[in-house]
Design a protein around this motif. Structure first.
Motif, PDB file in Angstrom:
ATOM      1  N   SER A 335      -2.932  -9.937   1.440  1.00 46.74           N
ATOM      2  CA  SER A 335      -1.701  -9.450   0.819  1.00 46.74           C
ATOM      3  C   SER A 335      -1.266  -8.129   1.427  1.00 46.74           C
ATOM      4  O   SER A 335      -2.055  -7.400   2.026  1.00 46.74           O
ATOM      5  N   VAL A 336       0.039  -7.825   1.306  1.00 46.39           N
ATOM      6  CA  VAL A 336       0.581  -6.572   1.827  1.00 46.39           C
ATOM      7  C   VAL A 336       0.446  -5.484   0.763  1.00 46.39           C
ATOM      8  O   VAL A 336       0.822  -5.691  -0.397  1.00 46.39           O
ATOM      9  N   ILE A 337      -0.075  -4.336   1.153  1.00 53.12           N
ATOM     10  CA  ILE A 337      -0.306  -3.229   0.225  1.00 53.12           C
ATOM     11  C   ILE A 337       0.359  -1.973   0.763  1.00 53.12           C
ATOM     12  O   ILE A 337       0.253  -1.663   1.951  1.00 53.12           O
ATOM     13  N   GLN A 338       1.037  -1.251  -0.112  1.00 52.72           N
ATOM     14  CA  GLN A 338       1.604   0.040   0.252  1.00 52.72           C
ATOM     15  C   GLN A 338       0.755   1.156  -0.360  1.00 52.72           C
ATOM     16  O   GLN A 338       0.533   1.186  -1.569  1.00 52.72           O
ATOM     17  N   ALA A 339       0.255   2.035   0.494  1.00 51.11           N
ATOM     18  CA  ALA A 339      -0.504   3.199   0.050  1.00 51.11           C
ATOM     19  C   ALA A 339       0.408   4.420   0.095  1.00 51.11           C
ATOM     20  O   ALA A 339       1.106   4.635   1.089  1.00 51.11           O
ATOM     21  N   LYS A 340       0.378   5.214  -0.963  1.00 51.59           N
ATOM     22  CA  LYS A 340       1.235   6.400  -1.023  1.00 51.59           C
ATOM     23  C   LYS A 340       0.442   7.577  -1.562  1.00 51.59           C
ATOM     24  O   LYS A 340      -0.265   7.465  -2.555  1.00 51.59           O
ATOM     25  N   LEU A 341       0.578   8.699  -0.892  1.00 46.58           N
ATOM     26  CA  LEU A 341      -0.127   9.914  -1.291  1.00 46.58           C
ATOM     27  C   LEU A 341       0.833  10.910  -1.889  1.00 46.58           C
ATOM     28  O   LEU A 341       1.878  11.226  -1.299  1.00 46.58           O
TER      29      LEU A 341
END
Length: 427
Positions: A335-341
C-alpha cells in the motif's frame, strides 16, 4: 548509581594517603580526588570526548578494556577522569566460565595487567568490576562470588589508592544484600532510567536500614525501550522524538536525580556516542556521522547552566497516513503510505531531511532483548520525498517495520523522529 555499603565511621574519615576516597562530614558525603572535592559530571562511553569537555562534562565510564590505551591517553590530554570497566561474564555462566579454573585464572591475570598499567594514571578515578552482573543469593553461585572477589582483592592489593565498584540494574534489595555481605567492593553502582528513577527517593527512604551511604548513578537517562515506554498493539516500543527526549532528560535530572545532594557524588548519563539499541537513535547522543542531538544541548545546560549557541532543530511527531505513533498503524502489503513530520515554528529551508524505512526483528530477538545489530534501510520503497513529507510503498512481506527521519541543520546538529508500523497480508 553508586552506593557505598559499609557506612562505618572509619570508611569516610579523611585519608590523604589515597588518591581518591569518600569523606563524610555532618551527614554529607564528598568524593575527594587529589586532595580536593570532585563532583562527577559524567557520561557513559568513550567517544566524542572533546565535545564532552566543551559541554561541561568531566568524567567518562568505560565498560571494558577495549581500546583502553587510546581512551586513557585522550582522557589525560583533556583532563578527564575515567571509571575503568573490567569485564566479568554474567553470574549465570556457571558452566561456561565459573566452573573453568583455567579461564578464571586467565581472566584474573589479564585484568591484573590493566590495573598495574593504569593504577598511577592521573585520569583514573575508580575501577568498576563487571556491569549489571546480578548477584544471586543461592549458594550454587559460590564459584562466581569467589572469582568476583578474587578480582576485587587483587585490585585492593595492587591499587589501594582508588575505590572499586560494581553495578546492578535498578534498586533491588536482594542484590544489595548479596553484594554487601558476599563481596568486598567499596562502592555499589546502580543503572537506572526514568521509570525507576521516579521511585528512587522512596526506595532510599524505605531501605535506609539496609544502606544510608553515598551514591552515584552509573547510568541514567530517558525512558528505555523495555517496559517503560508506550507500545503499539504488537508491542513495538514508541520512541520519543528528539525534542521530547531532550525535555524528558532535563525533567528526569531535575525531578528524580538530585533528590539528596548530601549523598549523591555524581552521575553518568547514557549514552555519549552512537549506539544501536532497539533503534540507532534511542540512546545515541550523536548521529552515525557525529552530529549532536538535542540531548547534548540539554546536558550542556545541566552542567554549565547555558545552552550552546546553535541548538538542534526542533521536531515533532511523525505521522503515517495521518495516524500518530500510538495509534498502531496496520497497513496492507504494497500500500501507498504518506509520512509527514511536524517541525513546529522552527522550520528552516536550509535543513536537510534524511528518510529511511527498516524492518524490525521483533519476532525473534527483539521480543525479549533490544536489537544491537544495525538495521539495513529499505530505500527502494521510497517513491517521493520533499523535506517533511515522504511517500513510500509498504513492504510486501508482512511484519513489523519502522520509518525514521533525521533533520540536519548544517551546523553539526541533528534531530530525529520515527514511527513503527505493521504490514499485514493484502486481501
Amino acid at each position: 548509581m553508586v552506593i557505598v555499603l559499609s557506612c562505618g565511621n572509619d570508611k569516610f574519615k579523611p585519608n590523604q594517603a589515597k588518591t581518591v576516597y569518600i569523606e563524610e562530614a555532618d551527614g554529607r558525603f564528598t568524593l575527594i580526588r587529589n586532595g580536593k572535592p570532585f563532583e562527577i559530571r559524567g557520561a557513559c562511553g568513550s567517544s566524542y570526548l572533546p565535545e564532552l569537555v566543551k559541554a561541561g562534562g568531566n568524567t567518562i565510564r568505560t565498560y571494558d578494556t577495549v581500546n583502553l590505551d587510546a581512551i586513557m591517553k585522550e582522557a589525560e590530554s583533556l583532563n578527564l577522569a575515567v571509571v575503568v570497566g573490567l569485564y566479568m561474564p554474567p553470574s549465570s555462566n556457571l558452566d561456561y566460565f565459573y566452573s573453568d579454573t583455567a579461564q578464571i585464572a586467565q581472566n584474573l591475570a589479564a585484568l591484573k595487567k590493566w590495573v598495574i598499567k593504569y593504577r598511577n594514571s592521573p585520569s583514573l578515578l575508580m575501577w568498576c568490576v563487571g556491569n549489571e552482573l546480578f548477584f544471586p543469593k543461592s549458594n550454587k553461585y559460590k564459584k562466581f562470588y569467589k572469582a568476583f572477589n578474587d578480582v576485587v582483592e587483587m585490585i585492593h592489593k595492587e591499587d589501594p589508592h582508588h575505590p572499586v565498584t560494581t553495578t546492578m540494574v535498578n534498586f533491588v534489595p536482594d542484590n544489595l544484600l548479596a553484594i554487601r555481605y558476599r563481596t568486598d567492593v567499596d562502592i555499589i553502582s546502580f543503572n537506572m532510567f526514568h521509570g525507576q528513577l521516579k521511585r528512587l527517593h522512596s526506595d532510599l527512604a524505605k531501605f535506609s536500614w539496609l544502606w544510608d551511604g553515598p551514591f552515584m548513578l552509573t547510568e541514567w537517562g530517558t525512558e528505555g525501550p523495555w517496559s517503560e515506554r508506550e507500545k503499539t498493539a504488537w508491542s513495538a516500543p514508541i520512541e520519543f522524538n528528539s525534542t521530547k527526549k531532550a525535555a524528558e532528560l532535563l525533567t528526569t535530572y531535575n525531578d528524580c536525580i538530585p533528590i539528596n545532594r548530601d549523598r549523591m557524588i555524581g552521575s553518568f548519563v547514557f549514552y555519549w556516542g552512537y549506539k544501536q539499541e532497539r533503534t540507532d537513535t534511542w540512546f545515541s547522543f550523536f548521529s552515525e556521522k557525529g552530529e549532536k542531538s538535542p540531548m547534548v544541548s540539554t546536558m550542556q545546560f545541566i552542567w554549565t547552566g547555558k545552552y550552546p549557541a546553535f541548538t538542534p532543530p526542533a521536531t515533532g511527531d511523525l505521522s503515517l497516513n495521518g495516524k500518530l505513533p500510538g495509534e498502531s498503524l496496520l497497513t496492507p502489503a504494497g500500500s501507498v503510505i504518506q509520512a509527514k513530520l511536524e517541525t513546529g515554528n522552527r522550520h528552516d529551508t536550509s535543513y536537510q531531511y534524511e528518510w529511511k524505512i527498516v524492518k524490525e526483528d521483533w519476532f525473534t530477538r527483539n521480543k525479549h532483548e533490544n536489537n544491537e545489530k544495525p538495521m539495513v534501510p529499505m530505500q527502494h520503497l521510497i517513491h517521493d520525498q520533499h523535506d517533511q513529507v515522504m511517500v513510500f510503498h509498504a513492504p510486501f512481506k508482512p511484519g513489523p517495520y519502522r520509518v525514521f527521519v533525521n533533520i540536519y541543520d548544517g551546523k553539526g546538529n541533528f534531530s530525529s523522529s520515527n514511527m513503527p508500523f505493521y504490514v499485514v497480508e493484502k486481501n
